[in-house]
Design a protein around this motif. Structure first.
Motif, PDB file in Angstrom:
ATOM      1  N   GLY A 189      -8.666  11.531 -20.964  1.00  0.00           N
ATOM      2  CA  GLY A 189      -9.303  10.299 -21.455  1.00  0.00           C
ATOM      3  C   GLY A 189     -10.535  10.557 -22.302  1.00  0.00           C
ATOM      4  O   GLY A 189     -11.509   9.807 -22.232  1.00  0.00           O
TER       5      GLY A 189
ATOM      6  N   PHE B   1      -7.334   5.380 -13.601  1.00  0.00           N
ATOM      7  CA  PHE B   1      -8.200   4.372 -14.226  1.00  0.00           C
ATOM      8  C   PHE B   1      -9.512   4.215 -13.456  1.00  0.00           C
ATOM      9  O   PHE B   1     -10.511   3.782 -14.026  1.00  0.00           O
ATOM     10  CB  PHE B   1      -7.535   2.985 -14.241  1.00  0.00           C
TER      11      PHE B   1
ATOM     12  N   ARG C 165      -4.868   6.030  -8.477  1.00  0.00           N
ATOM     13  CA  ARG C 165      -3.856   7.083  -8.612  1.00  0.00           C
ATOM     14  C   ARG C 165      -3.470   7.276 -10.086  1.00  0.00           C
ATOM     15  O   ARG C 165      -3.136   8.373 -10.494  1.00  0.00           O
ATOM     16  CB  ARG C 165      -2.621   6.711  -7.793  1.00  0.00           C
ATOM     17  N   SER C 166      -3.533   6.203 -10.850  1.00  0.00           N
ATOM     18  CA  SER C 166      -3.187   6.291 -12.279  1.00  0.00           C
ATOM     19  C   SER C 166      -4.333   6.861 -13.101  1.00  0.00           C
ATOM     20  O   SER C 166      -4.198   7.048 -14.313  1.00  0.00           O
ATOM     21  CB  SER C 166      -2.844   4.894 -12.827  1.00  0.00           C
TER      22      SER C 166
ATOM     23  N   LEU D 292       0.835  -1.202   0.000  1.00  0.00           N
ATOM     24  CA  LEU D 292       0.000   0.000   0.000  1.00  0.00           C
ATOM     25  C   LEU D 292       0.870   1.252   0.000  1.00  0.00           C
ATOM     26  O   LEU D 292       0.545   2.251  -0.651  1.00  0.00           O
ATOM     27  CB  LEU D 292      -0.927   0.002   1.220  1.00  0.00           C
TER      28      LEU D 292
ATOM     29  N   THR E 133      -4.502  -6.877 -12.194  1.00  0.00           N
ATOM     30  CA  THR E 133      -4.972  -5.640 -12.827  1.00  0.00           C
ATOM     31  C   THR E 133      -6.027  -5.926 -13.889  1.00  0.00           C
ATOM     32  O   THR E 133      -7.086  -5.281 -13.927  1.00  0.00           O
ATOM     33  CB  THR E 133      -3.785  -4.899 -13.474  1.00  0.00           C
TER      34      THR E 133
ATOM     35  N   LYS F 228      -6.401  -4.097 -22.421  1.00  0.00           N
ATOM     36  CA  LYS F 228      -5.822  -5.232 -21.689  1.00  0.00           C
ATOM     37  C   LYS F 228      -6.629  -6.495 -21.941  1.00  0.00           C
ATOM     38  O   LYS F 228      -6.065  -7.597 -22.036  1.00  0.00           O
ATOM     39  CB  LYS F 228      -5.776  -4.931 -20.185  1.00  0.00           C
TER      40      LYS F 228
ATOM     41  N   ALA G 124     -13.201   7.052 -17.805  1.00  0.00           N
ATOM     42  CA  ALA G 124     -13.145   6.882 -19.264  1.00  0.00           C
ATOM     43  C   ALA G 124     -11.788   6.297 -19.662  1.00  0.00           C
ATOM     44  O   ALA G 124     -11.694   5.410 -20.508  1.00  0.00           O
ATOM     45  CB  ALA G 124     -13.368   8.231 -19.953  1.00  0.00           C
ATOM     46  N   LYS G 125     -10.737   6.785 -19.010  1.00  0.00           N
ATOM     47  CA  LYS G 125      -9.387   6.288 -19.279  1.00  0.00           C
ATOM     48  C   LYS G 125      -9.301   4.807 -18.881  1.00  0.00           C
ATOM     49  O   LYS G 125      -8.707   3.990 -19.574  1.00  0.00           O
ATOM     50  CB  LYS G 125      -8.401   7.102 -18.460  1.00  0.00           C
TER      51      LYS G 125
ATOM     52  N   ALA H 162       2.023   1.712  -3.468  1.00  0.00           N
ATOM     53  CA  ALA H 162       0.914   2.175  -4.311  1.00  0.00           C
ATOM     54  C   ALA H 162       0.676   3.663  -4.112  1.00  0.00           C
ATOM     55  O   ALA H 162       0.356   4.384  -5.049  1.00  0.00           O
ATOM     56  CB  ALA H 162      -0.372   1.406  -3.975  1.00  0.00           C
TER      57      ALA H 162
ATOM     58  N   THR I  13       1.816  -0.776 -12.446  1.00  0.00           N
ATOM     59  CA  THR I  13       0.426  -1.133 -12.666  1.00  0.00           C
ATOM     60  C   THR I  13       0.184  -1.702 -14.047  1.00  0.00           C
ATOM     61  O   THR I  13      -0.920  -2.026 -14.408  1.00  0.00           O
ATOM     62  CB  THR I  13      -0.503   0.100 -12.547  1.00  0.00           C
TER      63      THR I  13
ATOM     64  N   LEU J 218      -5.995  -1.587  -6.302  1.00  0.00           N
ATOM     65  CA  LEU J 218      -7.076  -0.613  -6.491  1.00  0.00           C
ATOM     66  C   LEU J 218      -6.559   0.812  -6.294  1.00  0.00           C
ATOM     67  O   LEU J 218      -6.868   1.709  -7.081  1.00  0.00           O
ATOM     68  CB  LEU J 218      -8.220  -0.896  -5.509  1.00  0.00           C
ATOM     69  N   HIS J 219      -5.763   1.008  -5.252  1.00  0.00           N
ATOM     70  CA  HIS J 219      -5.280   2.355  -4.964  1.00  0.00           C
ATOM     71  C   HIS J 219      -4.329   2.841  -6.048  1.00  0.00           C
ATOM     72  O   HIS J 219      -4.348   4.020  -6.437  1.00  0.00           O
ATOM     73  CB  HIS J 219      -4.569   2.390  -3.602  1.00  0.00           C
ATOM     74  N   GLN J 220      -3.518   1.928  -6.561  1.00  0.00           N
ATOM     75  CA  GLN J 220      -2.571   2.318  -7.596  1.00  0.00           C
ATOM     76  C   GLN J 220      -3.316   2.698  -8.874  1.00  0.00           C
ATOM     77  O   GLN J 220      -2.958   3.662  -9.547  1.00  0.00           O
ATOM     78  CB  GLN J 220      -1.599   1.168  -7.863  1.00  0.00           C
ATOM     79  N   MET J 221      -4.363   1.909  -9.198  1.00  0.00           N
ATOM     80  CA  MET J 221      -5.145   2.219 -10.401  1.00  0.00           C
ATOM     81  C   MET J 221      -5.934   3.500 -10.232  1.00  0.00           C
ATOM     82  O   MET J 221      -6.148   4.250 -11.193  1.00  0.00           O
ATOM     83  CB  MET J 221      -6.071   1.041 -10.744  1.00  0.00           C
TER      84      MET J 221
ATOM     85  N   TYR K 253      -6.178  -4.274  -2.447  1.00  0.00           N
ATOM     86  CA  TYR K 253      -6.238  -2.847  -2.119  1.00  0.00           C
ATOM     87  C   TYR K 253      -5.059  -2.044  -2.667  1.00  0.00           C
ATOM     88  O   TYR K 253      -5.260  -0.956  -3.214  1.00  0.00           O
ATOM     89  CB  TYR K 253      -6.452  -2.657  -0.613  1.00  0.00           C
ATOM     90  N   PRO K 254      -3.818  -2.547  -2.599  1.00  0.00           N
ATOM     91  CA  PRO K 254      -2.738  -1.815  -3.277  1.00  0.00           C
ATOM     92  C   PRO K 254      -3.015  -1.662  -4.777  1.00  0.00           C
ATOM     93  O   PRO K 254      -2.757  -0.603  -5.341  1.00  0.00           O
ATOM     94  CB  PRO K 254      -1.509  -2.714  -3.050  1.00  0.00           C
TER      95      PRO K 254
ATOM     96  N   ARG L 180     -10.840   2.516 -21.445  1.00  0.00           N
ATOM     97  CA  ARG L 180      -9.959   2.345 -22.598  1.00  0.00           C
ATOM     98  C   ARG L 180      -8.876   1.325 -22.275  1.00  0.00           C
ATOM     99  O   ARG L 180      -8.597   0.427 -23.063  1.00  0.00           O
ATOM    100  CB  ARG L 180      -9.335   3.701 -22.935  1.00  0.00           C
TER     101      ARG L 180
ATOM    102  N   TYR M 122     -15.520   1.224  -6.259  1.00  0.00           N
ATOM    103  CA  TYR M 122     -14.618   1.643  -7.321  1.00  0.00           C
ATOM    104  C   TYR M 122     -15.325   1.483  -8.664  1.00  0.00           C
ATOM    105  O   TYR M 122     -16.021   0.494  -8.891  1.00  0.00           O
ATOM    106  CB  TYR M 122     -13.341   0.784  -7.314  1.00  0.00           C
TER     107      TYR M 122
END
Lengths: 215, 112
Positions: free
Chosen positions: A141, B61, B58-59, A69, B13, B91, B82-83, A72, A214, B53-56, B50-51, B86, B78
């Motif tokens: 996006g 998505f 932040r990105s 975490l 992912t 993927k 739109a990103k 992340a 990611t 989800l949080h990373q996505m 959870y890591p 895509r 969650y």
């Protein structure tokens, strides 16, 4: 006895959550948010002490989860994102400028080498605007505008045709019609600049996501 | 079945994005749905979600919001941006293509 087991299970979960939140770090708000989410997760398994213990066992080591975490959240995330956007802009502006130079190269009179046409004084800022809009569309996006035109010749053709019509129309409205060939060239350059910018943004996005882990 | 870690890298992912492409879900729900659809063949360490989800998020998505359920519990849902849609589609296509290619190779030489 049953109450004691239930109470012990709840304490174990609370302890695990605290450990995870501590490892994950971050602002106070981020930690509170994370705690709330983890408590919500384990609340789903709150039917019995056995279910809670199973949920805890399935969750994984608190230290490992907390570390994941933390990665992340990554303090470098926002800086890395900004670097990505700036790199997209810089690379795309460079390509756009190179295209404008090539398109505006002319033979100088009396065989005096090469010169740049006057049109570049309009072409460069226009290209810069196209680049900025394309990068913005990508980061936001906006689906139809993020299409990889170079992979779809038909869409590329339609975009250039639309640009041609727009160029002829705009010049006509201003009472300054331009030759169709020039309008087609301008449209092709504009659409080409847009497509290059999106391709560059997509490539840098992949590198950014690989860096974040990611991808 | 226990899967090699290297086989699973990147899978989480894809799975999360695919499930969220159908509807917004919260973490526990995503895990249960993945388990149900794979007939319990796919059981990830639940803390790993959870890591991811949080990373996505932040990105860019995913977007998250807390919702109160009918049972009075608050859950963090969650949903794809739109990103994210895509990326999910990209993927999914890549994964299907790869899975088919691997299946053909593992099937061995063509008969006849």
């Amino acid at each position: 006895m049953g109450d004691e087991r239930a109470e012990q299970a709840r304490r174990d979960v609370a302890q695990a959550i605290s450990h995870i939140v501590r490892e994950a770090g971050g602002s106070r708000r981020a930690r509170e948010e994370l705690r709330r989410e983890l408590e919500s997760h384990f609340a789903e398994a709150a039917g019995s002490p056995e279910r809670l213990r199973e949920a805890l066992a399935r969750f994984g080591e608190a230290r490992e989860v907390g570390a994941a975490l933390r990665r992340a959240r990554g303090p470098r995330g926002p800086l890395l994102y900004l670097a990505k956007v700036l790199a997209s802009l810089a690379a795309s502006l460079l390509v756009a400028a190179a295209v404008q130079v090539v398109v505006n190269l002319r033979a100088a009179p009396a065989g005096d080498g090469l010169r740049l046409a006057v049109g570049i004084s309009l072409g460069l800022p226009a290209s810069a605007l196209v680049v900025a809009l394309a990068v913005l569309a990508w980061e936001l996006g906006v689906a139809p505008l993020c299409a990889r035109l170079e992979r779809h010749p038909a869409r590329l053709g339609v975009a250039i045709a639309a640009g041609l019509v727009a160029a002829l129309g705009v010049h006509s409205l201003h009472g300054a019609p331009i030759p169709p060939a020039l309008a087609l060239a301008a449209s092709a350059v504009t659409v080409g600049t847009w497509a290059c910018t999106i391709a560059i943004a997509a490539r840098l996005d992949r590198a950014y996501l690989e860096r974040l882990g990611t991808r | 079945m226990d899967y090699d870690r290297e086989l699973l890298t990147g899978t989480v992912t894809v799975l999360i994005l695919s499930l969220l492409a159908e509807r917004p879900m919260y973490g526990w729900e995503i895990l249960r749905e993945a388990e149900r659809r794979s007939a319990s063949a796919f059981l990830m360490k639940e803390g790993t979600i959870y890591p991811a989800l949080h990373q996505m998020e932040r990105s860019g998505f995913l977007k998250a919001e807390w919702r109160d359920g009918e049972d009075g519990r608050s859950r963090k849902y969650y949903a794809l941006t739109a990103k994210g849609r895509r990326v999910a589609e990209s993927k999914r296509r890549q994964w299907e293509s790869l899975a088919e290619a691997v299946r053909l190779i593992l099937a061995g030489p063509a008969r006849g």
